[in-house]
Enzyme design. Structure first.
Site, PDB file in Angstrom:
ATOM      1  N   GLU A 170      10.993  -4.665   5.487  1.00  0.00           N
ATOM      2  CA  GLU A 170      10.022  -4.059   6.407  1.00  0.00           C
ATOM      3  C   GLU A 170      10.429  -4.200   7.869  1.00  0.00           C
ATOM      4  O   GLU A 170       9.683  -3.828   8.761  1.00  0.00           O
ATOM      5  CB  GLU A 170       8.634  -4.672   6.195  1.00  0.00           C
ATOM      6  CG  GLU A 170       8.072  -4.505   4.797  1.00  0.00           C
ATOM      7  CD  GLU A 170       7.718  -3.062   4.437  1.00  0.00           C
ATOM      8  OE1 GLU A 170       7.945  -2.136   5.251  1.00  0.00           O
ATOM      9  OE2 GLU A 170       7.206  -2.856   3.333  1.00  0.00           O
ATOM     10  N   TYR A 207       0.808  -1.219   0.000  1.00  0.00           N
ATOM     11  CA  TYR A 207       0.000   0.000   0.000  1.00  0.00           C
ATOM     12  C   TYR A 207       0.843   1.273   0.000  1.00  0.00           C
ATOM     13  O   TYR A 207       0.310   2.377  -0.023  1.00  0.00           O
ATOM     14  CB  TYR A 207      -0.895   0.024   1.257  1.00  0.00           C
ATOM     15  CG  TYR A 207      -0.086  -0.187   2.508  1.00  0.00           C
ATOM     16  CD1 TYR A 207       0.574   0.871   3.116  1.00  0.00           C
ATOM     17  CD2 TYR A 207       0.081  -1.465   3.031  1.00  0.00           C
ATOM     18  CE1 TYR A 207       1.372   0.666   4.232  1.00  0.00           C
ATOM     19  CE2 TYR A 207       0.866  -1.674   4.146  1.00  0.00           C
ATOM     20  CZ  TYR A 207       1.503  -0.602   4.737  1.00  0.00           C
ATOM     21  OH  TYR A 207       2.306  -0.811   5.835  1.00  0.00           O
ATOM     22  N   THR A 259       5.330   2.490  -0.506  1.00  0.00           N
ATOM     23  CA  THR A 259       6.418   2.749  -1.455  1.00  0.00           C
ATOM     24  C   THR A 259       6.733   1.575  -2.368  1.00  0.00           C
ATOM     25  O   THR A 259       7.507   1.736  -3.308  1.00  0.00           O
ATOM     26  CB  THR A 259       7.704   3.157  -0.706  1.00  0.00           C
ATOM     27  OG1 THR A 259       8.179   2.061   0.069  1.00  0.00           O
ATOM     28  CG2 THR A 259       7.473   4.382   0.162  1.00  0.00           C
ATOM     29  N   LEU A 260       6.139   0.400  -2.129  1.00  0.00           N
ATOM     30  CA  LEU A 260       6.393  -0.764  -2.982  1.00  0.00           C
ATOM     31  C   LEU A 260       5.393  -0.888  -4.141  1.00  0.00           C
ATOM     32  O   LEU A 260       5.543  -1.743  -5.007  1.00  0.00           O
ATOM     33  CB  LEU A 260       6.364  -2.050  -2.145  1.00  0.00           C
ATOM     34  CG  LEU A 260       7.518  -2.196  -1.157  1.00  0.00           C
ATOM     35  CD1 LEU A 260       7.237  -3.313  -0.157  1.00  0.00           C
ATOM     36  CD2 LEU A 260       8.828  -2.438  -1.884  1.00  0.00           C
TER      37      LEU A 260
END
Length: 187
Positions: A112, A37, A39-40
């Site tokens: 993460e 949801y 920066t990826l």
């Protein structure tokens, strides 16, 4: 032999002689769904990491939004998007669903900072669009249907983050005016 069941290995000797061969892989290679949801997502600062074969394999399946509300905030001196694990607060969050292999899942866990910053949890999603091939013998989810995927959210946040503006969708170039600081640029 189906294409996904083959892996090529290359070997080069001292005299620049190279050859390759293929190994049959079991058709039951485990793939896991992950919902991103921030920066990826496509077009965002870290999307290139989803495409890097050194990190593993990621296949875009479609777009979806969480069935529950969560606070998606942008915070820290680096303007990082964080999804706080506070179900029922904030907004239903828009993002993308990917099918990833174990190598990419491990990369994402490391990226993460699981379990220090984020935890990987299962979340229910409402499908907006599905372009991916069905898993095994299942039918592809249709728009409006519910599916599940892993999501990275955090219980490791500062109490004042709960009072920050919440977003439905993250865009590094959004009207929020909070410029994302790339990892390579951080002190």
């Amino acid at each position: 032999m189906r294409r996904r069941d083959r892996v090529s290995f290359g070997f080069c000797g001292r005299m620049s002689f190279c050859s390759s061969f293929q190994v049959r892989l079991p058709s039951s290679i485990r793939m896991t769904r992950v919902f991103v949801y921030g920066t990826l997502k496509k077009g965002q600062p870290n999307y290139y990491r989803m495409l890097d074969p050194a990190n593993g394999k990621a296949e875009y399946l479609g777009s979806a939004l969480t069935t529950e509300k969560f606070p998606l905030v942008i915070t820290s001196k680096y303007n990082i998007p964080f999804l706080l694990n506070i179900p029922g607060q904030g907004h239903r969050v828009h993002g993308e669903v990917y099918r990833v292999d174990d190598q990419m899942l491990k990369f994402l866990d490391d990226f993460e900072s699981v379990p220090t910053w984020y935890q990987r949890n299962v979340v229910q999603l409402e499908v907006k669009e599905w372009v991916g091939k069905p898993d095994g013998g299942e039918a592809a989810p249709s728009p409006g249907s519910i599916t599940e995927a892993f999501i990275y959210n955090t219980t490791s946040y500062q109490s004042e983050w709960k009072a920050l503006r919440c977003f439905e969708s993250y865009d590094a170039n959004g009207d929020h005016g909070l410029k994302y600081v790339y990892r390579e640029e951080r002190d």
